[in-house]
Design a protein around this motif. Structure first.
Motif, mmCIF file in Angstrom:
data_model
loop_
_atom_site.group_PDB
_atom_site.id
_atom_site.type_symbol
_atom_site.label_atom_id
_atom_site.label_comp_id
_atom_site.label_asym_id
_atom_site.label_seq_id
_atom_site.Cartn_x
_atom_site.Cartn_y
_atom_site.Cartn_z
ATOM 1 N N GLY A 222 5.187 -84.385 -26.754
ATOM 2 C CA GLY A 222 6.135 -83.831 -27.768
ATOM 3 C C GLY A 222 6.946 -84.642 -28.686
ATOM 4 N N SER A 226 6.543 -84.716 -32.744
ATOM 5 C CA SER A 226 7.651 -84.635 -33.444
ATOM 6 C C SER A 226 8.085 -85.693 -34.396
ATOM 7 C CB SER A 226 8.988 -84.557 -32.369
ATOM 8 O OG SER A 226 8.797 -83.466 -31.553
ATOM 9 N N THR A 227 7.306 -86.969 -33.999
ATOM 10 C CA THR A 227 7.210 -88.314 -34.954
ATOM 11 C C THR A 227 6.564 -87.760 -36.223
ATOM 12 O OG1 THR A 227 7.758 -89.603 -33.069
ATOM 13 C CG2 THR A 227 6.805 -90.481 -35.109
ATOM 14 N N GLY A 229 5.874 -84.911 -37.473
ATOM 15 C CA GLY A 229 6.529 -83.899 -38.092
ATOM 16 C C GLY A 229 7.626 -84.417 -39.063
ATOM 17 N N PHE A 230 8.368 -85.602 -38.080
ATOM 18 C CA PHE A 230 9.536 -86.170 -38.934
ATOM 19 C C PHE A 230 9.182 -86.711 -40.247
ATOM 20 C CE2 PHE A 230 12.778 -89.511 -39.506
ATOM 21 C CZ PHE A 230 13.889 -88.678 -39.692
ATOM 22 N N GLN A 244 17.015 -82.586 -39.680
ATOM 23 C CA GLN A 244 15.929 -82.800 -38.798
ATOM 24 C C GLN A 244 16.211 -83.219 -37.434
ATOM 25 O OE1 GLN A 244 13.225 -80.922 -39.859
ATOM 26 N NE2 GLN A 244 11.815 -81.384 -38.521
ATOM 27 N N LEU A 248 15.943 -81.915 -33.902
ATOM 28 C CA LEU A 248 15.274 -82.503 -32.777
ATOM 29 C C LEU A 248 15.871 -82.955 -31.336
ATOM 30 C CD1 LEU A 248 12.469 -83.913 -31.858
ATOM 31 C CD2 LEU A 248 13.386 -85.885 -32.795
ATOM 32 N N PHE A 527 5.612 -78.202 -33.587
ATOM 33 C CA PHE A 527 6.296 -79.821 -33.636
ATOM 34 C C PHE A 527 6.073 -80.318 -34.961
ATOM 35 C CE2 PHE A 527 5.311 -79.201 -29.028
ATOM 36 C CZ PHE A 527 6.407 -79.159 -28.346
ATOM 37 N N ARG A 530 7.598 -78.712 -40.734
ATOM 38 C CA ARG A 530 9.056 -78.941 -40.964
ATOM 39 C C ARG A 530 9.736 -77.663 -40.760
ATOM 40 N NH1 ARG A 530 12.868 -78.468 -45.125
ATOM 41 N NH2 ARG A 530 11.573 -77.533 -46.516
ATOM 42 N N LEU A 535 10.802 -75.848 -34.417
ATOM 43 C CA LEU A 535 10.844 -77.164 -33.553
ATOM 44 C C LEU A 535 11.620 -76.729 -32.287
ATOM 45 C CD1 LEU A 535 10.257 -80.225 -33.440
ATOM 46 C CD2 LEU A 535 12.716 -80.712 -34.565
ATOM 47 N N CYS A 538 9.274 -74.848 -30.168
ATOM 48 C CA CYS A 538 8.317 -75.446 -29.604
ATOM 49 C C CYS A 538 8.943 -76.240 -28.402
ATOM 50 C CB CYS A 538 7.650 -76.462 -30.696
ATOM 51 S SG CYS A 538 6.619 -75.455 -31.654
ATOM 52 N N TRP A 539 9.808 -77.010 -28.361
ATOM 53 C CA TRP A 539 10.371 -77.759 -27.417
ATOM 54 C C TRP A 539 10.901 -76.911 -25.994
ATOM 55 C CZ3 TRP A 539 10.581 -82.803 -25.792
ATOM 56 C CH2 TRP A 539 10.291 -83.571 -26.907
#
Length: 598
Positions: A222, A226-227, A229-230, A244, A248, A527, A530, A535, A538-539
């Motif tokens: 995850g 997410s990285t 995605g960032f 963002q 997160l 993830f 944007r 986000l 998903c988490w």
């Protein structure tokens, strides 16, 4: 560029170009480490009780909900002509109390008392009669279960999570360097954002390790997604870095909340109906207040804050839909769940959000089959869906246009095929290693950083990185399937399968839709796309996947008091021996050492 030149001098461009080749290799290393660790370790076997049958036969009950019957795919198979294929269900609650429910047409009794529709409690040493077969029920305490475990081989070693986190940190640093060099708008704030990601990862690992947890591959994947995605968010909207990061952090908090909340299944069951009502309320809010964006009515704006209610409905849908077996077999039909699912899919169709409707419908098929075991239910749902699609195509002409464009995007590169053509061109132009984070143009087209994000990742970070993102979601799905048969509760299994199904369908629609392999439906990549609502969802869904992790001390959905010694990679003894040679009371039952198992 000024900041990088100040820090690295004239070699900044050279370092950024070198980072382009290192980043995909780091992505491969992170994914391989996680996959190796999460798929090679054997699950922790647990036996909660036994059924002692005449003839020195012991049948272990290895789940909180065990189906007993003649069929070979039951949890406790007893081959006897008087027993139905699905004869009875034994269910254990969180307090250790067991209840028997009758499922078949045969007779089921507890100490001679007929088991009615509401079930009967059963305790240690009670006699459970299944058809013409008597079975002594032996409940095991925590200490007894621990005594049945011993090491027969070395447990599978987990890949050290600190090493994976270190690789993620290096990945963040290199992505920050590329953004500073290739993206003039990505200032110090963007670099600090990547630094904050490193802090998130170490703090999370330290806190969970301090609490005795192990097995962090699920959330590390995850963090990896997410990285990426960032980085996409920094490329498309550099000014949204803080926003963002907040989303997160909130997503990680939601992940931890649901993981701890799942520790009490009774609490989960009590709040299923409120979750269902809240989901319908979100959909109603969407229909009333949402504005139309890119053809779909899925964004609601309140006090300057915009969000997608349908993303939160995904969480509530899995929460309410993954009913446990005590509910299922008392009320044998799925009408209530089917009605709830139809309301969700129908509301999404009215919003013209057909991509999300497909996600919900596929999750419904998986959950309904797991809850009923009936192919007839699935076929009936598919027939109803086919009729629904026909009606939608009749009243929504622009949907027909999307299907007509499918496979013919190159025939209208400035019209209907505008987005897919550019996504494919950008992805092909990026090659294996990409042009560098922040050095792409696809983010500037409509929905480039959401619905077309796979093309953005391939263009900037390379095809290898894009495939690593795909492999991460596939690994989560394989992990759920691997753990399904050995999980302690059907709730964890159904919830995890439903959650990972949603991720898989979103992945397929996003990647294949942007590449014109499937019709373009406009859904997000889990993830990576944007958006705060996506986000968070998903988490939260990832928490259900984590809840199904049945390795020793790996799931925070299991209370510390419920974990017992033995660890991963252990096998069970055959249990206390059955012997009727010195039966004292004449009932045909005797254990050679009653104290050993009591």
């Amino acid at each position: 560029m000024e900041l990088t030149e100040l820090i690295f001098g004239e070699g900044a461009a050279f370092l950024a170009n070198l980072a382009r080749y290192i980043v995909p290799l780091l992505c491969i290393a992170v994914v391989v480490r996680c996959v190796r660790s999460m798929l090679r370790e054997r699950y922790e076997p647990e036996t909660w009780a036994y059924l002692y049958l005449p003839g020195e036969i012991m049948v272990p009950l290895r789940h909180w909900e065990c189906i007993v019957g003649r069929a070979r795919n039951t949890d406790a198979c007893i081959e006897h002509e008087s027993i139905d294929k699905l004869h009875a269900c034994l269910i254990r609650d969180a307090d250790g109390a067991w209840t028997v429910y009758d499922l078949g047409r045969g007779e089921t009794q507890v100490n001679g008392e007929h088991v009615g529709p509401g079930g009967l409690p059963i305790e240690d040493a009670d006699v459970l009669t299944l058809g013409d077969v008597p079975a002594r029920f032996v409940d095991l305490t925590e200490e007894e279960r621990a005594s049945l475990l011993k090491y027969r081989h070395k447990p599978g070693r987990l890949v050290r999570p600190a090493g994976t986190v270190l690789l993620l940190n290096v990945l963040n640093i290199l992505l920050a360097l590329e953004q500073l060099v290739y993206n003039p708008d990505a200032g110090v704030l963007a670099a600090m954002g990547f630094g904050a990601l490193c802090v998130f990862e170490w703090v999370y690992l330290a806190v969970l390790r301090a609490s005795g947890q192990r097995g962090f591959e699920t959330e590390l994947l995850g963090f990896f997604l997410s990285t990426i995605g960032f980085s996409v968010a920094v490329s498309s909207v550099p000014g949204a870095v803080v926003k963002q990061l907040i989303f997160l952090a909130a997503g990680i908090g939601l992940f931890l909340f649901f993981g701890i909340w799942m520790r009490d299944l009774r609490r989960m069951k009590k709040l299923r109906l409120p979750a269902l009502v809240l989901a319908l309320a979100f959909l109603a809010l969407n229909l009333v207040l949402a504005k139309v964006t890119n053809g779909a009515q899925n964004w609601v704006e309140i006090a300057g804050f915009s969000f997608q209610p349908s993303e939160f409905v995904k969480i509530l849908y899995i929460y309410a839909g993954a009913a446990t077996l005590d509910r299922l077999f008392v009320n044998r039909n799925l009408l209530f769940f089917i009605g709830f699912s139809a309301a969700c899919v129908g509301a999404l169709a009215l919003m013209s959000d057909f991509g999300t409707a497909v996600v919900f419908f596929t999750a419904f098929l998986v959950i309904s089959f797991m809850r009923s075991g009936s192919f007839a239910t699935v076929f009936l749902a598919l027939a109803a869906a086919a009729l629904g699609v026909f009606l939608v195509l009749t009243v929504k002409p622009y949907v027909i246009a999307r299907f007509q464009t499918w496979g013919h995007v190159w025939e209208d590169v400035y019209g209907a095929g505008y987005q897919q053509v550019r996504a494919m061109s950008a992805a092909a132009g990026g090659g294996f290693f990409g042009h560098g984070a922040g050095n792409g143009w696809l983010v500037d087209i409509v929905a480039g950083d959401t619905d077309m994000v796979f093309g953005v990742v391939c263009e900037e970070l390379g095809l290898l990185t894009g495939l690593c993102c795909v492999a991460s979601v596939l690994a989560l799905a394989a992990f759920v399937v691997k753990n399904a048969s050995g999980n302690r509760s059907s709730y964890f299994v159904i919830a995890a399968c439903g959650a990972v199904t949603m991720m898989m369908v979103q992945l397929a629609l996003n990647v294949f839709g942007s590449m014109d392999i499937l019709p373009f439906t406009g859904v997000t990549f889990p993830f990576v796309s944007r958006g705060g609502s996506s986000l968070l969802a998903c988490w939260a869904l990832l928490a259900f996947v984590k809840g199904a992790d049945n390795r020793a001390n790996a799931s925070f959905a299991v209370k510390r008091a419920e974990r017992f010694s033995g660890g991963a990679g252990v096998e069970e003894d055959d249990g206390p021996a059955y012997d009727d040679s010195d039966d004292d009371d004449g009932d045909g039952w005797h254990r050679d050492d009653p104290e050993a198992a009591r």
